[in-house]
Write an enzyme that holds these catalytic residues in place. Structure first.
Site, PDB file in Angstrom:
ATOM      1  N   ASN A  90     -15.911  -8.615  19.822  1.00  0.00           N
ATOM      2  CA  ASN A  90     -17.218  -8.465  20.447  1.00  0.00           C
ATOM      3  C   ASN A  90     -17.461  -9.409  21.621  1.00  0.00           C
ATOM      4  O   ASN A  90     -18.385  -9.192  22.392  1.00  0.00           O
ATOM      5  CB  ASN A  90     -18.293  -8.678  19.366  1.00  0.00           C
ATOM      6  CG  ASN A  90     -19.681  -8.667  19.930  1.00  0.00           C
ATOM      7  OD1 ASN A  90     -20.173  -7.647  20.377  1.00  0.00           O
ATOM      8  ND2 ASN A  90     -20.318  -9.835  19.929  1.00  0.00           N
ATOM      9  N   TYR A 157     -17.889  -5.239  35.629  1.00  0.00           N
ATOM     10  CA  TYR A 157     -18.223  -5.088  34.204  1.00  0.00           C
ATOM     11  C   TYR A 157     -17.875  -3.680  33.737  1.00  0.00           C
ATOM     12  O   TYR A 157     -17.246  -3.502  32.686  1.00  0.00           O
ATOM     13  CB  TYR A 157     -19.707  -5.379  33.999  1.00  0.00           C
ATOM     14  CG  TYR A 157     -20.191  -5.196  32.577  1.00  0.00           C
ATOM     15  CD1 TYR A 157     -19.988  -6.186  31.621  1.00  0.00           C
ATOM     16  CD2 TYR A 157     -20.851  -4.031  32.192  1.00  0.00           C
ATOM     17  CE1 TYR A 157     -20.432  -6.023  30.314  1.00  0.00           C
ATOM     18  CE2 TYR A 157     -21.307  -3.870  30.896  1.00  0.00           C
ATOM     19  CZ  TYR A 157     -21.093  -4.859  29.959  1.00  0.00           C
ATOM     20  OH  TYR A 157     -21.534  -4.686  28.667  1.00  0.00           O
TER      21      TYR A 157
END
Length: 195
Positions: A90, A157
């Site tokens: 994560n 991103y």
């Protein structure tokens, strides 16, 4: 409900946001949780919260972009609990939102890809080795809706999350016969410190 009773879960980026919430949820379901992240005080706070709620957890300070630290996180998990059943990959950063792609510099690319992609790959590498020793497990990678579509001002991103989708699909195919499930979750905007 104890759906994860006797399961050992390693969560990267577990000091805040989605990782923290997942650590608390897994512990509430009976898992023993290894909380990892770069920020020690925040990580210890998550562990304390889990313990206060009757769960079991340890914190391992980890920068996933450093391979030796990714390996150490898995090694500490095995040393403490003897196995690894679940990896929630994560850890992630957003870089610089708002700038068009043609203004993105190499430093933004290096920062985002070293954590979001290379870090995921490092932890995956050592977690899979541990899971193969015990006959299987489950890996969940945090992608994003940005791994499916593009967002203006978030090109680097977006690219990192598209990369996570590709790594997840490949790993799922490679590891299915070994009893290791590999999936990605692709959340939209979640009210976290990062957002």
């Amino acid at each position: 409900m104890n759906q994860l009773s006797n399961k050992i879960a390693l969560i990267t980026g577990a000091t805040s946001g989605i990782g923290r919430a997942t650590a608390l949820a897994f512990a509430a379901e009976g898992a023993k949780v290894v909380v990892t992240g770069r920020r020690t005080a925040e990580g210890e706070k998550v562990v304390a919260e889990i313990v206060a709620n009757g769960g079991e957890a340890i914190f391992v300070q980890t920068d996933v972009a450093i391979e030796a630290q990714a390996e150490n996180a898995v090694n500490q998990t095995i040393a403490k609990y003897g196995k690894l059943d679940i990896l929630f990959n994560n850890a992630g950063v957003e870089g610089s939102f708002g700038s068009p792609l043609h203004e993105a510099g190499g430093e933004v690319y290096d920062q985002v890809f070293s954590i979001n992609v290379k870090g995921l790959l490092f932890v995956h590498k050592y977690a899979v080795r541990a899971m193969l020793q015990t006959g299987g497990g489950a890996i969940v990678n945090t992608s994003s809706i940005a791994g499916h579509i593009g967002f203006p001002g978030a090109g680097v991103y977006d690219a990192s999350k598209h990369a996570i989708e590709g790594l997840t699909k490949t790993a799922a195919l490679e590891l299915a016969k070994a009893g290791i499930r590999v999936n990605a979750v692709a959340p939209g905007a979640i009210q976290t410190e990062m957002v």
